[in-house]
Motif scaffolding. Structure first.
Motif, PDB file in Angstrom:
ATOM      1  N   CYS A 126     -16.596  -1.473 -34.820  1.00 29.30           N
ATOM      2  CA  CYS A 126     -17.848  -0.940 -35.340  1.00 29.30           C
ATOM      3  C   CYS A 126     -18.568  -2.003 -36.167  1.00 29.30           C
ATOM      4  N   GLU A 127     -19.859  -1.788 -36.372  1.00 30.16           N
ATOM      5  CA  GLU A 127     -20.651  -2.746 -37.144  1.00 30.16           C
ATOM      6  C   GLU A 127     -21.719  -1.988 -37.926  1.00 30.16           C
ATOM      7  N   MET A 128     -21.929  -2.468 -39.172  1.00 32.74           N
ATOM      8  CA  MET A 128     -22.922  -1.804 -40.018  1.00 32.74           C
ATOM      9  C   MET A 128     -23.407  -2.778 -41.077  1.00 32.74           C
ATOM     10  N   PHE A 167     -11.853  -1.114 -36.492  1.00 36.72           N
ATOM     11  CA  PHE A 167     -12.252  -2.367 -37.128  1.00 36.72           C
ATOM     12  C   PHE A 167     -13.756  -2.310 -37.413  1.00 36.72           C
ATOM     13  N   VAL A 168     -14.117  -2.557 -38.664  1.00 36.30           N
ATOM     14  CA  VAL A 168     -15.517  -2.482 -39.082  1.00 36.30           C
ATOM     15  C   VAL A 168     -15.977  -3.842 -39.583  1.00 36.30           C
ATOM     16  N   HIS A 169     -17.122  -4.287 -39.089  1.00 34.16           N
ATOM     17  CA  HIS A 169     -17.764  -5.506 -39.564  1.00 34.16           C
ATOM     18  C   HIS A 169     -18.955  -5.099 -40.415  1.00 34.16           C
ATOM     19  N   LEU A 170     -18.883  -5.380 -41.724  1.00 31.85           N
ATOM     20  CA  LEU A 170     -20.015  -5.164 -42.610  1.00 31.85           C
ATOM     21  C   LEU A 170     -20.851  -6.433 -42.566  1.00 31.85           C
ATOM     22  N   THR A 171     -22.009  -6.332 -41.934  1.00 31.18           N
ATOM     23  CA  THR A 171     -22.803  -7.519 -41.655  1.00 31.18           C
ATOM     24  C   THR A 171     -23.754  -7.852 -42.798  1.00 31.18           C
ATOM     25  N   SER A 172     -24.203  -9.091 -42.781  1.00 27.17           N
ATOM     26  CA  SER A 172     -25.198  -9.553 -43.742  1.00 27.17           C
ATOM     27  C   SER A 172     -26.575  -9.043 -43.350  1.00 27.17           C
ATOM     28  N   SER A 173     -27.424  -8.840 -44.336  1.00 23.70           N
ATOM     29  CA  SER A 173     -28.810  -8.451 -44.068  1.00 23.70           C
ATOM     30  C   SER A 173     -29.710  -9.677 -44.007  1.00 23.70           C
ATOM     31  N   VAL A 174     -29.108 -10.855 -44.202  1.00 17.69           N
ATOM     32  CA  VAL A 174     -29.850 -12.110 -44.197  1.00 17.69           C
ATOM     33  C   VAL A 174     -29.560 -12.848 -42.893  1.00 17.69           C
ATOM     34  N   GLY A 175     -30.586 -13.182 -42.151  1.00 11.27           N
ATOM     35  CA  GLY A 175     -30.401 -13.821 -40.853  1.00 11.27           C
ATOM     36  C   GLY A 175     -29.805 -15.216 -40.926  1.00 11.27           C
ATOM     37  N   THR A 176     -29.849 -15.831 -42.115  1.00 12.24           N
ATOM     38  CA  THR A 176     -29.323 -17.194 -42.258  1.00 12.24           C
ATOM     39  C   THR A 176     -27.820 -17.222 -42.532  1.00 12.24           C
ATOM     40  N   ASN A 177     -27.182 -16.059 -42.610  1.00 14.72           N
ATOM     41  CA  ASN A 177     -25.743 -16.016 -42.853  1.00 14.72           C
ATOM     42  C   ASN A 177     -25.024 -16.337 -41.539  1.00 14.72           C
ATOM     43  N   VAL A 178     -24.610 -17.599 -41.395  1.00 14.94           N
ATOM     44  CA  VAL A 178     -24.034 -18.071 -40.134  1.00 14.94           C
ATOM     45  C   VAL A 178     -22.713 -17.365 -39.829  1.00 14.94           C
ATOM     46  N   GLN A 233     -26.161  -1.089 -46.468  1.00 14.72           N
ATOM     47  CA  GLN A 233     -26.350   0.305 -46.092  1.00 14.72           C
ATOM     48  C   GLN A 233     -25.055   1.102 -46.254  1.00 14.72           C
ATOM     49  N   ALA A 234     -23.927   0.408 -46.045  1.00 12.59           N
ATOM     50  CA  ALA A 234     -22.629   1.083 -46.187  1.00 12.59           C
ATOM     51  C   ALA A 234     -22.259   1.254 -47.649  1.00 12.59           C
ATOM     52  N   ILE A 235     -22.513   0.201 -48.442  1.00 12.44           N
ATOM     53  CA  ILE A 235     -22.150   0.211 -49.861  1.00 12.44           C
ATOM     54  C   ILE A 235     -23.353  -0.278 -50.659  1.00 12.44           C
ATOM     55  N   GLU A 236     -23.871   0.563 -51.497  1.00 11.21           N
ATOM     56  CA  GLU A 236     -25.065   0.210 -52.277  1.00 11.21           C
ATOM     57  C   GLU A 236     -24.806  -1.022 -53.144  1.00 11.21           C
ATOM     58  N   ASN A 237     -25.747  -1.974 -53.109  1.00 10.08           N
ATOM     59  CA  ASN A 237     -25.672  -3.205 -53.900  1.00 10.08           C
ATOM     60  C   ASN A 237     -24.474  -4.076 -53.550  1.00 10.08           C
ATOM     61  N   TYR A 238     -24.024  -3.973 -52.295  1.00 12.98           N
ATOM     62  CA  TYR A 238     -22.895  -4.814 -51.880  1.00 12.98           C
ATOM     63  C   TYR A 238     -23.337  -6.271 -51.925  1.00 12.98           C
ATOM     64  N   SER A 272     -24.281   4.295 -38.839  1.00 13.69           N
ATOM     65  CA  SER A 272     -25.173   4.683 -39.927  1.00 13.69           C
ATOM     66  C   SER A 272     -24.308   5.405 -40.955  1.00 13.69           C
ATOM     67  N   LYS A 273     -24.802   5.518 -42.163  1.00 13.39           N
ATOM     68  CA  LYS A 273     -23.977   6.083 -43.233  1.00 13.39           C
ATOM     69  C   LYS A 273     -23.487   7.507 -42.935  1.00 13.39           C
ATOM     70  N   PRO A 274     -24.329   8.398 -42.392  1.00 12.25           N
ATOM     71  CA  PRO A 274     -23.844   9.760 -42.117  1.00 12.25           C
ATOM     72  C   PRO A 274     -22.697   9.797 -41.090  1.00 12.25           C
ATOM     73  N   GLU A 275     -22.631   8.763 -40.222  1.00 11.35           N
ATOM     74  CA  GLU A 275     -21.603   8.749 -39.179  1.00 11.35           C
ATOM     75  C   GLU A 275     -20.275   8.139 -39.649  1.00 11.35           C
ATOM     76  N   TYR A 276     -20.317   7.478 -40.780  1.00 11.23           N
ATOM     77  CA  TYR A 276     -19.169   6.650 -41.183  1.00 11.23           C
ATOM     78  C   TYR A 276     -17.868   7.459 -41.287  1.00 11.23           C
ATOM     79  N   GLN A 277     -17.946   8.594 -41.924  1.00  8.34           N
ATOM     80  CA  GLN A 277     -16.740   9.410 -42.104  1.00  8.34           C
ATOM     81  C   GLN A 277     -16.141   9.811 -40.757  1.00  8.34           C
TER      82      GLN A 277
END
Length: 259
Positions: free
Chosen positions: A157-159, A124-135, A163-168, A106-111
């Motif tokens: 890690c995964e996020m 290693f961080v995986h910034l995931t899609s918010s869309v379920g169709t992103n294969v 949520q990590a970066i606004e308007n990513y 979550s964002k408060p934990e990132y630092q």
């Protein structure tokens, strides 16, 4: 052409490396440098050294079960030395395996969990899609779980990216960020530079080796690479057999036409 007043004699030189009597005279008098040694002996020596190292390291990447299967083929003392080496490697990995699963962020934990934690080891961080169709993002999530299980000594890690970066931008998902000593040392935007939706654990292995998370000699990396090479050799062999069979079938059909 010599300049006016220049008393030096212009010496004709065609090929300074040629084995000619004239070149021998010129070398003797220091007009041209000595001929460089032939690379052939050095090439042969490098080949022999490569074969020697390949033979010495033929058991690299084999686990304990695979070593046990070689009891009838290898020298007992040599095999036992590798067993002891492998057991020591496994013991060391178990001691270092303090993670073992993917950390949801979550964002408060990132630092704390990423930036600060990377001062004690790569994160290693995986910034995931918010869309379920992103294969691609779904593929990477599966690989992330497998990598976290196999490489328990590395933090994965995964996020959600938005949520990590606004308007990513969604088009940039999935994104991989690799942190070391508080800084991003590698960034992979989508899996296009890996293998797209066909990205597999070998690609993850390559990335881990590239950033120095594990050495190329790591038995997990070597074993998977060797298994892939064996599978490719088997595939090509089977393809050759099928092609040959198909060729014979066509020839037989042609013979039938002539009957």
């Amino acid at each position: 052409m010599a300049a006016p007043g220049d008393q030096r004699i212009a010496v004709p030189i065609d090929d300074p490396n040629a084995d000619t009597e004239w070149n021998d005279i010129l070398r003797k008098h220091g007009v041209i440098p000595e001929k460089p040694p032939s690379p052939t002996p050095m090439i042969e020596e490098a080949i022999l050294e490569g074969r020697r190292l390949a033979h010495e390291n033929r058991l690299e990447g084999k686990d304990l079960d695979e070593l046990d299967e070689l009891e009838d083929d290898e020298d007992e003392a040599f095999l036992e030395a590798y067993r002891q080496k492998r057991m020591a490697e496994i013991s060391a990995l178990k001691k270092k395996a303090v993670h073992g699963s993917v950390y949801p962020l979550s964002k408060p934990e990132y630092q704390r969990e990423v930036t600060d934690a990377s001062k004690n080891g790569l994160v290693f961080v995986h910034l995931t899609s918010s869309v379920g169709t992103n294969v691609e993002s779904r593929v990477l999530s599966e690989l992330w779980r497998q990598a976290a299980t196999e490489y328990g000594d590395i933090k994965f890690c995964e996020m959600r990216a938005n949520q990590a970066i606004e308007n990513y931008p969604e088009r940039n998902c999935p994104t991989i960020l690799v942190y070391k000593n508080g800084d991003i040392v590698k960034q992979v935007v989508t899996l296009m530079t890996l293998a797209g939706v066909r990205t597999n654990m070998r690609n993850i292995d390559d990335m881990l080796v590239e950033v120095g998370a594990v050495p190329g000699s790591d038995m997990r990396v070597v074993k998977r690479r060797r298994a892939a090479e064996d599978a490719e050799e088997e595939r090509l062999a089977n393809k050759g057999i099928k092609t040959g069979t198909a060729g014979r079938s066509r020839d037989d059909d042609d013979d039938d036409d002539w009957d």
